[in-house]
Design a protein around this motif. Structure first.
Motif, PDB file in Angstrom:
ATOM      1  N   GLU A 169      44.408  43.057  47.137  1.00  0.00           N
ATOM      2  CA  GLU A 169      44.338  43.944  48.301  1.00  0.00           C
ATOM      3  C   GLU A 169      43.356  43.394  49.335  1.00  0.00           C
ATOM      4  O   GLU A 169      43.638  43.382  50.534  1.00  0.00           O
ATOM      5  CB  GLU A 169      43.917  45.349  47.868  1.00  0.00           C
ATOM      6  CG  GLU A 169      44.959  46.081  47.043  1.00  0.00           C
ATOM      7  CD  GLU A 169      44.443  47.385  46.469  1.00  0.00           C
ATOM      8  OE1 GLU A 169      45.250  48.156  45.934  1.00  0.00           O
ATOM      9  OE2 GLU A 169      43.211  47.636  46.551  1.00  0.00           O
ATOM     10  N   GLY A 170      42.206  42.941  48.841  1.00  0.00           N
ATOM     11  CA  GLY A 170      41.212  42.367  49.747  1.00  0.00           C
ATOM     12  C   GLY A 170      41.683  41.087  50.379  1.00  0.00           C
ATOM     13  O   GLY A 170      41.459  40.843  51.575  1.00  0.00           O
ATOM     14  N   ALA A 171      42.370  40.234  49.602  1.00  0.00           N
ATOM     15  CA  ALA A 171      42.865  38.969  50.139  1.00  0.00           C
ATOM     16  C   ALA A 171      43.906  39.190  51.230  1.00  0.00           C
ATOM     17  O   ALA A 171      44.033  38.377  52.159  1.00  0.00           O
ATOM     18  CB  ALA A 171      43.463  38.125  49.006  1.00  0.00           C
ATOM     19  N   MET A 172      44.634  40.302  51.140  1.00  0.00           N
ATOM     20  CA  MET A 172      45.643  40.623  52.153  1.00  0.00           C
ATOM     21  C   MET A 172      45.033  41.199  53.429  1.00  0.00           C
ATOM     22  O   MET A 172      45.750  41.456  54.391  1.00  0.00           O
ATOM     23  CB  MET A 172      46.666  41.595  51.576  1.00  0.00           C
ATOM     24  CG  MET A 172      47.577  40.983  50.534  1.00  0.00           C
ATOM     25  SD  MET A 172      48.907  42.104  49.989  1.00  0.00           S
ATOM     26  CE  MET A 172      47.965  43.385  49.172  1.00  0.00           C
ATOM     27  N   GLY A 173      43.721  41.408  53.405  1.00  0.00           N
ATOM     28  CA  GLY A 173      43.056  41.884  54.612  1.00  0.00           C
ATOM     29  C   GLY A 173      42.709  43.351  54.631  1.00  0.00           C
ATOM     30  O   GLY A 173      42.193  43.850  55.637  1.00  0.00           O
ATOM     31  N   LEU A 174      42.956  44.060  53.535  1.00  0.00           N
ATOM     32  CA  LEU A 174      42.570  45.461  53.487  1.00  0.00           C
ATOM     33  C   LEU A 174      41.048  45.557  53.365  1.00  0.00           C
ATOM     34  O   LEU A 174      40.423  44.765  52.639  1.00  0.00           O
ATOM     35  CB  LEU A 174      43.240  46.159  52.301  1.00  0.00           C
ATOM     36  CG  LEU A 174      44.772  46.242  52.346  1.00  0.00           C
ATOM     37  CD1 LEU A 174      45.305  46.907  51.091  1.00  0.00           C
ATOM     38  CD2 LEU A 174      45.233  46.987  53.583  1.00  0.00           C
ATOM     39  N   PRO A 175      40.416  46.517  54.042  1.00  0.00           N
ATOM     40  CA  PRO A 175      38.942  46.601  54.044  1.00  0.00           C
ATOM     41  C   PRO A 175      38.391  47.284  52.798  1.00  0.00           C
ATOM     42  O   PRO A 175      37.722  48.317  52.876  1.00  0.00           O
ATOM     43  CB  PRO A 175      38.662  47.416  55.311  1.00  0.00           C
ATOM     44  CG  PRO A 175      39.841  48.318  55.434  1.00  0.00           C
ATOM     45  CD  PRO A 175      41.022  47.514  54.951  1.00  0.00           C
ATOM     46  N   VAL A 176      38.641  46.687  51.626  1.00  0.00           N
ATOM     47  CA  VAL A 176      38.266  47.324  50.359  1.00  0.00           C
ATOM     48  C   VAL A 176      36.947  46.807  49.801  1.00  0.00           C
ATOM     49  O   VAL A 176      36.402  47.387  48.851  1.00  0.00           O
ATOM     50  CB  VAL A 176      39.379  47.123  49.305  1.00  0.00           C
ATOM     51  CG1 VAL A 176      40.653  47.828  49.738  1.00  0.00           C
ATOM     52  CG2 VAL A 176      39.646  45.628  49.069  1.00  0.00           C
ATOM     53  N   PHE A 177      36.421  45.708  50.366  1.00  0.00           N
ATOM     54  CA  PHE A 177      35.191  45.130  49.843  1.00  0.00           C
ATOM     55  C   PHE A 177      33.972  45.737  50.529  1.00  0.00           C
ATOM     56  O   PHE A 177      34.080  46.401  51.559  1.00  0.00           O
ATOM     57  CB  PHE A 177      35.193  43.613  50.011  1.00  0.00           C
ATOM     58  CG  PHE A 177      36.293  42.922  49.268  1.00  0.00           C
ATOM     59  CD1 PHE A 177      36.658  43.326  47.997  1.00  0.00           C
ATOM     60  CD2 PHE A 177      36.968  41.852  49.840  1.00  0.00           C
ATOM     61  CE1 PHE A 177      37.673  42.681  47.307  1.00  0.00           C
ATOM     62  CE2 PHE A 177      37.983  41.194  49.162  1.00  0.00           C
ATOM     63  CZ  PHE A 177      38.341  41.615  47.892  1.00  0.00           C
ATOM     64  N   GLN A 178      32.835  45.436  49.980  1.00  0.00           N
ATOM     65  CA  GLN A 178      31.592  46.056  50.419  1.00  0.00           C
ATOM     66  C   GLN A 178      31.290  45.839  51.898  1.00  0.00           C
ATOM     67  O   GLN A 178      30.962  46.780  52.609  1.00  0.00           O
ATOM     68  CB  GLN A 178      30.435  45.512  49.571  1.00  0.00           C
ATOM     69  CG  GLN A 178      29.111  46.201  49.793  1.00  0.00           C
ATOM     70  CD  GLN A 178      28.036  45.599  48.912  1.00  0.00           C
ATOM     71  OE1 GLN A 178      27.420  44.607  49.275  1.00  0.00           O
ATOM     72  NE2 GLN A 178      27.818  46.180  47.745  1.00  0.00           N
TER      73      GLN A 178
END
Length: 208
Positions: A88-97
């Protein structure tokens, strides 16, 4: 009890907590696992945003969330959930800190927190491995397994960060400030899982 009965009891006792909610049928089982994994990635994203700014790597509740996901889901589903979160993060979703403030997608993942993101997968794998073997019923044994998971996380995070800013700064900013807080999270997770199993037994939900 017969030998077959003893074997069955041991198999049931060594299942992770999530096994109590999973259907036996293939399609329904996969759908339930996917739903749980997606929900857990949402929990990971929320826990990542709950943070205290300390430096290159901030303090968040995400470590506790990773430990509990691994412990609850077991190794296979726990690792799959963390890999889904990274995807999800690699696809550009803002899920990381630090997203979207410090970047998005693979560019962010290659930054200072990249080693810790990989470490989360290792942490979930170790916590899940321990839960698959029934160690999550005993707080002392489970705490030992979670300490190993914590060391794996810190080792990967430190190695990655050291390659970017040097070993001294990586230790000072990426490891040392988090040791005490992460030990508290390990202790909390090690206590929560046996309590959860005891509660389920008292309600007659657990088959142990």
């Amino acid at each position: 009890m017969s030998k077959d009965g003893e074997t069955m009891s041991l198999a049931i006792a060594s299942r992770p907590l999530v096994s109590l909610t999973l259907p036996q049928e293939g399609a329904r089982r996969f759908a339930t696992q996917l739903f749980l994994a997606l929900g857990a990635t949402l929990l990971l994203a929320v826990s990542a945003k709950t943070k205290v700014v300390l430096g290159p790597v901030d303090l968040s509740l995400q470590t506790l969330a990773v430990l509990l996901i691994g412990a609850t889901f077991g190794m296979r589903l726990g690792v799959a959930t963390l890999l889904l979160y990274l995807a999800e993060g690699a696809m550009g979703l803002p899920v990381f800190q630090g997203t979207p403030e410090k970047g998005l997608g693979l560019a962010y993942m290659m930054g200072p927190t990249g080693g810790f993101l990989l470490g989360f997968v290792a942490m979930a794998a170790i916590a899940g491995w321990a839960a698959d073997r029934g160690l999550d019923r005993n707080p002392i044994k489970f705490a030992g397994a979670l300490l190993v998971a914590e060391v794996a996380l810190m080792a990967l995070g430190f190695a990655w960060l050291a390659g970017l800013i040097g070993a001294d700064k990586a230790w000072m900013f990426g490891v040392q400030p988090f040791i005490l807080a992460d030990l508290v999270k390990v202790a909390l997770a090690a206590c929560l899982m046996p309590v959860a199993w005891a509660l389920l037994r008292s309600l007659g939900v657990s088959r142990e």
